[in-house]
Every structure is written in structure tokens, then in C-alpha cells.
Design a protein around this motif. Structure first.
Motif, PDB file in Angstrom:
ATOM      1  N   ILE A 140     -28.733  18.952  47.159  1.00  0.00           N
ATOM      2  CA  ILE A 140     -29.543  17.976  46.738  1.00  0.00           C
ATOM      3  C   ILE A 140     -29.851  17.241  48.034  1.00  0.00           C
ATOM      4  O   ILE A 140     -31.301  17.048  48.340  1.00  0.00           O
ATOM      5  CB  ILE A 140     -28.867  17.074  45.631  1.00  0.00           C
ATOM      6  N   SER A 145     -32.018  24.475  46.628  1.00  0.00           N
ATOM      7  CA  SER A 145     -31.959  24.796  45.416  1.00  0.00           C
ATOM      8  C   SER A 145     -30.246  24.599  44.926  1.00  0.00           C
ATOM      9  O   SER A 145     -29.446  24.963  45.959  1.00  0.00           O
ATOM     10  CB  SER A 145     -32.451  26.266  45.187  1.00  0.00           C
ATOM     11  N   ILE A 146     -29.962  24.076  43.801  1.00  0.00           N
ATOM     12  CA  ILE A 146     -28.671  23.877  43.495  1.00  0.00           C
ATOM     13  C   ILE A 146     -28.341  25.022  42.758  1.00  0.00           C
ATOM     14  O   ILE A 146     -27.018  24.957  42.358  1.00  0.00           O
ATOM     15  CB  ILE A 146     -28.323  22.593  42.768  1.00  0.00           C
ATOM     16  N   ASP A 150     -24.311  25.299  41.469  1.00  0.00           N
ATOM     17  CA  ASP A 150     -24.012  24.751  40.147  1.00  0.00           C
ATOM     18  C   ASP A 150     -23.352  25.957  39.449  1.00  0.00           C
ATOM     19  O   ASP A 150     -22.315  25.791  38.885  1.00  0.00           O
ATOM     20  CB  ASP A 150     -25.537  24.659  39.502  1.00  0.00           C
ATOM     21  N   GLN A 192     -38.288  16.377  41.506  1.00  0.00           N
ATOM     22  CA  GLN A 192     -37.112  17.637  41.762  1.00  0.00           C
ATOM     23  C   GLN A 192     -35.930  17.070  41.999  1.00  0.00           C
ATOM     24  O   GLN A 192     -34.839  17.504  41.416  1.00  0.00           O
ATOM     25  CB  GLN A 192     -37.741  18.620  42.369  1.00  0.00           C
ATOM     26  N   ARG A 196     -32.348  16.843  40.004  1.00  0.00           N
ATOM     27  CA  ARG A 196     -30.972  17.710  40.596  1.00  0.00           C
ATOM     28  C   ARG A 196     -29.923  16.650  40.551  1.00  0.00           C
ATOM     29  O   ARG A 196     -28.750  16.915  40.213  1.00  0.00           O
ATOM     30  CB  ARG A 196     -31.202  18.011  41.995  1.00  0.00           C
ATOM     31  N   HIS A 200     -26.360  16.620  38.646  1.00  0.00           N
ATOM     32  CA  HIS A 200     -24.852  16.354  39.453  1.00  0.00           C
ATOM     33  C   HIS A 200     -24.066  15.197  38.909  1.00  0.00           C
ATOM     34  O   HIS A 200     -23.063  15.118  38.767  1.00  0.00           O
ATOM     35  CB  HIS A 200     -25.429  15.799  40.852  1.00  0.00           C
TER      36      HIS A 200
END
Length: 248
Positions: A140, A145-146, A150, A192, A196, A200
């Protein structure tokens, strides 16, 4: 040139992700320019050593993300990269419905996994869960991209149940266990990042409950996280069909 993949014993979800990434890399490398036609479905199955179903799912993922256009009877054509931000805002109803199906299957399994992880996790497994959670935050903060981080977190929680079937389920799904549909368009950076950080925060409640060995709180936190994801994607599906949620 795409790297050949072998089917082996890996789940179809993992193979789909590999074929999809291989095609993305080939496009980014300039092997296929905008307007070029990709190899046929049969050629792709032979090159990558996978089934036609895997190829079709990989191509579908690229199409939904605005990388290619599939023309009936003509083939698969690479789209102009400059059009991708605009296409990312176009919601694909079929893709959203598929995301929801995955989330619905994951929810009861991962609620139970979170509870079992709280009761069974070893100190090493607990540390890995914390590490994976921190990795999401790094993504983040670096505006990356997570998705991969994730999935790694959910896999670490599944592994902490010490029941291999929970891990096997997620591994079979591969990265497709984490929905790809864009809740927020990629070029809307502030929105975005906020989205995210919400994910989280939901993860944090699960992680802390597992660390506290509170199986009830862990189940509730995972339920809130995954059912919250379902609500977000249902809102997207309604929007894609021109409907809005009706509030009491």
C-alpha cells in the motif's frame, strides 16, 4: 516468447495465473503490438502445456482487464495500452458474478479457518501471519497491487489451522481466490489507496484476534472482512446493471 508451463499437480487457478502473466509479459515486452493477433487457442495450449480451459480463463482475465479483444471467428487481438485506464472503469457483469461466486465459497471455509488458526497456530505460524500482514501494508505504501500479499496472508492463516485441506483449497484457486475486478479504477490513486487501507484494517482485526487466541473474535473478524467484500462486489454488480442499492 512465452515460457512453457507444465500441468503437473498444480491447481488450475495457479496455471491460469501463470499463463495470464506470461501473456502480459509478452505484450509488455513488445512481442505483440497493439492490433497484433495472439497465437490461437490451440497454439497457446501447446506452447504452455495446459488445457484449453486454462487458456480460455487466462484470456478472459486479460480481456476483462482491457489487454485484449476477443473477436468471434477472428482471434485474440492486443489492445492499445493507452485505452486500458478507460476500459478498467467498464464493469464486466460476468466477471463480477464470478468474483462473487469465489467469495461465497471462501467465506464459510475461511471463517472456520480463522477460528481454528486462533486455537492452533504455533509461534512460528503467528509470526508468519504478522509478516504477511506487514507485507500488505508495504504494498500500500509503495502504491503497488496488494493482490499477491493479500493471498499470502490468507494462505498463512489457512496453514495455521494445521489442516492441509484449508491451504489446498486456496492453492487450487491461486490468485483467482482474490477477486480481480476493480472496485476502484487504477488511475484513481487516492480512492484506490483508501480502499486498500480498508482491506488492511479488516485484515488487522483478523490477525490480532488470531494472535490473542480468541477464536470467536477471529471468526467474526473474518466474517466481517469477506462478507464486506461480498457487499462491495454486489454493489458493483448492481452498478454494472444500472441499479442502485435501496437504503431503508
Amino acid at each position: 516468447m512465452a515460457v512453457e508451463l507444465k500441468t503437473g499437480r498444480k491447481g488450475s487457478g495457479s496455471l491460469v495465473a501463470k499463463v495470464e502473466q506470461s501473456l502480459r509479459d509478452a505484450i509488455l515486452a513488445g512481442n505483440y503490438a497493439p492490433g497484433d493477433r495472439l497465437p490461437s487457442e490451440i497454439e497457446l495450449t501447446e506452447t504452455h502445456g495446459v488445457s484449453r480451459t486454462v487458456v480460455r480463463e487466462a484470456v478472459t482475465a486479460l480481456r476483462c482487464d482491457g489487454w485484449v479483444d476477443v473477436r468471434q471467428g477472428a482471434g485474440i487481438f492486443v489492445l492499445d495500452r493507452s485505452t486500458i485506464p478507460q476500459k478498467s472503469e467498464t464493469l464486466d457483469g460476468a466477471r463480477l458474478a464470478s468474483d462473487l461466486e469465489v467469495l461465497e465459497v471462501r467465506t464459510p471455509l475461511e471463517i472456520e479457518a480463522a477460528g481454528l488458526a486462533a486455537l492452533r497456530r504455533s509461534p512460528a505460524q503467528e509470526e508468519l501471519i504478522f509478516d504477511c500482514h506487514a507485507a500488505v501494508l508495504r504494498c500500500i505504501n509503495e502504491n503497488r497491487s496488494i493482490r499477491e500479499a493479500d493471498l499470502a496472508l490468507h494462505l498463512a492463516i489457512a496453514a495455521a489451522t494445521n489442516n492441509p485441506l484449508f491451504t489446498q483449497f486456496l492453492e487450487q484457486q491461486g490468485q483467482h481466490a482474490i477477486p480481480q475486478s476493480k472496485v476502484v479504477a487504477e488511475h484513481q490513486n487516492d480512492e484506490q489507496t483508501a480502499y486498500r487501507r480498508l482491506i488492511h484494517k479488516e485484515h488487522e482485526a483478523v490477525v490480532l484476534a488470531i494472535s490473542d487466541a480468541d477464536d470467536r473474535a477471529a471468526r467474526l473478524a473474518m466474517q466481517n472482512h469477506l462478507r464486506g467484500s461480498q457487499l462491495r462486489y454486489r454493489d458493483l454488480l448492481r452498478a454494472a446493471r444500472g441499479l442502485e442499492r435501496s437504503f431503508p
